[in-house]
Every structure is written in structure tokens, then in C-alpha cells.
Design a protein around this motif. Structure first.
Motif, mmCIF file in Angstrom:
data_model
loop_
_atom_site.group_PDB
_atom_site.id
_atom_site.type_symbol
_atom_site.label_atom_id
_atom_site.label_comp_id
_atom_site.label_asym_id
_atom_site.label_seq_id
_atom_site.Cartn_x
_atom_site.Cartn_y
_atom_site.Cartn_z
ATOM 1 N N CYS A 190 -4.092 -13.238 -1.039
ATOM 2 C CA CYS A 190 -4.319 -12.396 0.139
ATOM 3 C C CYS A 190 -5.490 -11.429 -0.073
ATOM 4 O O CYS A 190 -5.935 -10.789 0.859
ATOM 5 C CB CYS A 190 -3.052 -11.616 0.461
ATOM 6 S SG CYS A 190 -2.533 -10.519 -0.875
ATOM 7 N N CYS A 224 3.586 -10.590 -5.571
ATOM 8 C CA CYS A 224 2.639 -9.893 -4.694
ATOM 9 C C CYS A 224 3.415 -9.273 -3.534
ATOM 10 O O CYS A 224 4.082 -9.989 -2.792
ATOM 11 C CB CYS A 224 1.579 -10.847 -4.165
ATOM 12 S SG CYS A 224 0.533 -10.070 -2.920
ATOM 13 N N TYR A 236 2.432 -8.236 -0.825
ATOM 14 C CA TYR A 236 1.925 -8.627 0.498
ATOM 15 C C TYR A 236 2.253 -10.083 0.814
ATOM 16 O O TYR A 236 2.650 -10.411 1.924
ATOM 17 C CB TYR A 236 0.419 -8.376 0.581
ATOM 18 C CG TYR A 236 0.084 -6.916 0.522
ATOM 19 C CD1 TYR A 236 0.267 -6.087 1.633
ATOM 20 C CD2 TYR A 236 -0.381 -6.329 -0.654
ATOM 21 C CE1 TYR A 236 -0.008 -4.733 1.572
ATOM 22 C CE2 TYR A 236 -0.659 -4.976 -0.724
ATOM 23 C CZ TYR A 236 -0.475 -4.184 0.397
ATOM 24 O OH TYR A 236 -0.740 -2.842 0.327
ATOM 25 N N CYS A 237 2.069 -10.976 -0.170
ATOM 26 C CA CYS A 237 2.433 -12.383 0.027
ATOM 27 C C CYS A 237 3.949 -12.564 -0.071
ATOM 28 O O CYS A 237 4.484 -13.598 0.315
ATOM 29 C CB CYS A 237 1.742 -13.267 -1.002
ATOM 30 S SG CYS A 237 -0.041 -13.306 -0.794
ATOM 31 N N HIS A 255 -4.863 -9.224 -5.745
ATOM 32 C CA HIS A 255 -4.484 -10.636 -5.612
ATOM 33 C C HIS A 255 -5.739 -11.409 -5.194
ATOM 34 O O HIS A 255 -5.904 -11.777 -4.037
ATOM 35 C CB HIS A 255 -3.359 -10.783 -4.585
ATOM 36 C CG HIS A 255 -2.719 -12.129 -4.611
ATOM 37 N ND1 HIS A 255 -1.735 -12.517 -3.743
ATOM 38 C CD2 HIS A 255 -2.937 -13.200 -5.419
ATOM 39 C CE1 HIS A 255 -1.376 -13.765 -4.005
ATOM 40 N NE2 HIS A 255 -2.091 -14.207 -5.010
HETATM 41 ZN ZN LIG Z 1 -0.968 -11.604 -2.179
#
Ligand SMILES: [Zn+2]
Lengths: 214, 130
Positions: free
Chosen positions: B64, B6, B8-9, B60
Motif C-alpha cells: 500500500c 500492515c 493498512y492492508c 510498506h
Molecule cells: Zn500495507
């Protein structure tokens, strides 16, 4: 000062609140706790849970001012304030979870709103929507290993980390405030199911359930 | 199971935490009123179904809850890269066709995986196409 109307979801005069685990018969299970437990479960009911959304820079300033800690900017980061009673956790690039002691959520929300003024942000009090369960003891990690596909090995999951992930086929936030303690933030509707799962998963290691007091 | 990174994560997570949301990079017509029925219908209903590189939108969902893009190979299922919303892929069917390698997967022009497959198998596939 924003013109959002606020109300205290837990005013002092209110009727008794019930934790999502009120139906789970914790007291009964607590009486049968193992003498030398490998895993100890404890609910920390009625904490204040606030969801904070907005840009990191704007929120960081307000959080520093009100709580005295900076907003954790790294994914999965979890930080506590000086006395360890209040925590902020990164949930997504524009979303954080604040957990504070019982009775503080309303004042905190007000102070944050004052500090943020007309900035673009959102604060939602979700205290009634979720609860926190603590997991401790030498076998606590093994219970987690049975429950979530997420890697909870200390190398991958150090203290000061928290993630939202699948837990027992449901969803939970798994956090590790320090070396000795794991925390699960459970949605109200999943709480009883997850608690029963934990009891079932923890039984083989010797399980103790501590009552949260109410 | 996929193990998906991911963006973002900033870590790999189990596929169970994600949902696919179809083809990526579909721009909504700037002025829908000026669209012909064909253009609007194309935007709403028609999607590519390539053999080879496909850019997809994923979310996701247990995590998130952000949307992001995955470049995936529809033959090998290999995920070649993931990137945030608003970004462009660095690996495309064109970039692979021009001989660039992405990780350990190299696709022939027809979209077949050639690394890891025997020469004879590749030759027979290529022969079948010719
Ligand atoms: Zn994420």
C-alpha cells in the motif's frame, strides 16, 4: 468542474501503440504452445488503467454515478461492474486502480472529473505504464506459488481479491477476478522480464501463450 | 524473515515488502527559526539506541506504500505491535516494566527476554548487571 487540463493519451488518429510486451515475441512462443496446456498466458494489451486517489466517501459517490458500482472499501478488494468489463481495485486507503476496455479511459476520466467537481482528488491515466497478463489453467496457481511469497491458496486468496506484492523479485499486482482466472498487472519496465519468468516457470506444466491480437 | 502485519492492508506480509525508516514519533520543532543549533541538530541527527523496546517507522514499500509504526524489541527482535500513523503505542518500555505481558514476550527491566530463557541464564544476566 475542475480546471485540470486533460488530453487523450490514445486518440483515434494516433500512430500505432506498442504494448510493453511488443519486444517479447509472443507470436513466436504462441506457435509452440502445448496441446493440452496446464497454464495459459494471455496478454490483454491496451486496456485503460486509471489511478484514482482521494477520500473514499467522495470517490465512492462519483464511482457509483459513473460506473454503477460502489468503491471497494476493504483492503485488497476487487470488484467488477455488471458486465464484468470494468474493474476497481483497492490499492491503499486512498488509492484505487480502475481498469476499463481499450478506448474508454479518456471518456471515463472526463466523466469522473465532472462528477467530482472541486473535491480533493487525483486521477492519473497510467494506461501506457503497465499491462495486464492473464494466467489460467489447472496449474496456474502453481506458477504463482513459484513466483511470489504471497499466499495464493484459495483459503487466503479468494476470487474478488487483489494485492500489490513482490513477484519474481520485481513488483506486480496479483488479482483473482474469478475462480478460474488470475491477472497480473505488470509495470512497463518489468513486463518483458516477468513474461520471460512466467514462460520459464510455466514450461514444466505445459504452457500455452495466446496472442493478444496486436 | 519477519512476517509483518500492515495496519493498512490488514494482513501479514513478508518482510521483503517493507523498509525500515528509523525511529518513530520524532516531532519536527514547531518553530525551527526559534530553535537553538543544539535543538535543531538533535532533531535532525540524534536518535535513541535502546536495548529493549523501540518504536520504529516502517513503510510498506511494495504494497500500500503507507508509513506506519512498529514496536519492536531490539534484543529478541520480536515485533510486539504495529499501529497506524498518528496513533500511540499501547506497549512501551514503561508498560512492560510495570509487569504487563505482551503476547508471549516479557521483558525484564534491563530489556532481556525472560520468557523462554532458563532461570539460570536470567539470573546470570541480572547478576552481571547488578
Ligand atoms: Zn500495507
Amino acid at each position: 468542474m475542475s480546471d485540470v487540463r486533460m488530453f487523450d493519451s490514445r486518440p483515434a488518429t494516433a500512430v500505432d501503440a506498442e504494448s510493453p510486451l511488443a519486444v517479447s515475441n509472443l507470436a513466436e512462443r504462441a506457435r509452440r504452445s502445448a496441446a493440452d496446456p496446464g497454464v495459459t498466458l494471455r496478454e490483454r494489451a491496451f486496456l485503460g488503467h486509471l489511478i484514482l486517489r482521494g477520500g473514499a466517501i467522495v470517490l465512492d459517490e462519483a464511482v457509483r454515478e459513473v460506473l454503477g458500482v460502489s468503491l471497494p472499501a476493504r483492503p485488497g478488494a476487487l470488484v467488477h461492474d455488471a458486465d464484468g468489463e470494468r474493474s476497481i481495485q483497492w490499492l491503499s486507503p486512498d488509492e484505487w486502480l480502475l481498469i476499463v476496455p481499450e478506448g474508454e479511459a479518456y471518456t471515463l476520466e472526463k466523466r469522473l472529473r465532472d462528477a467530482l467537481g472541486d473535491a480533493h482528488f487525483a486521477i492519473v491515466d497510467v494506461s501506457g505504464g503497465q499491462t495486464l497478463v492473464e494466467l489460467s489453467g489447472p496449474r496456474a496457481r502453481e506458477v504463482l506459488m513459484k513466483s511470489t511469497p504471497y499466499d495464493v491458496h484459495p483459503r487466503h486468496f479468494p476470487a474478488g481479491k487483489g494485492v500489490t506484492t513482490t513477484f519474481a523479485k520485481a513488483t506486480a499486482i496479483v488479482r483473482r477476478p474469478d475462480e478460474e482466472l488470475w491477472e497480473l498487472v505488470l509495470r512497463r519496465s518489468f513486463a518483458d522480464y516477468c513474461y520471460r519468468w512466467l514462460v520459464d516457470a510455466g514450461e514444466e506444466y505445459g504452457l500455452a501463450v495466446e496472442e493478444s491480437g496486436r | 524473515m519477519f512476517h509483518i502485519y500492515c495496519p493498512y492492508c490488514e494482513e501479514h506480509r513478508e518482510e521483503e515488502e517493507f523498509h525500515p525508516k528509523g525511529q518513530a514519533h520524532i516531532a519536527r520543532p514547531a518553530d525551527p527559526d526559534a530553535c537553538s543549533d543544539a535543538e535543531w541538530g538533535d532533531y535532525l541527527f540524534f536518535r535513541d539506541n535502546p536495548r529493549g523496546i523501540h518504536h520504529e517507522l516502517w513503510v510498506h514499500a511494495v504494497g500500500c506504500r503507507k508509513f506506519f509504526n512498529i514496536t519492536r524489541h531490539t534484543v529478541t527482535y520480536a515485533i510486539l505491535e504495529t499501529y497506524r500513523m498518528g496513533e500511540q503505542p499501547t506497549i512501551t518500555a514503561e508498560s512492560l516494566a510495570s509487569g504487563e505481558k505482551a503476547g508471549n514476550v516479557q521483558a525484564a527491566s534491563g530489556g532481556q527476554q525472560t520468557v523462554g530463557a532458563s532461570d539460570a541464564a536470567v539470573a546470570s544476566v541480572k547478576g552481571a548487571q547488578a
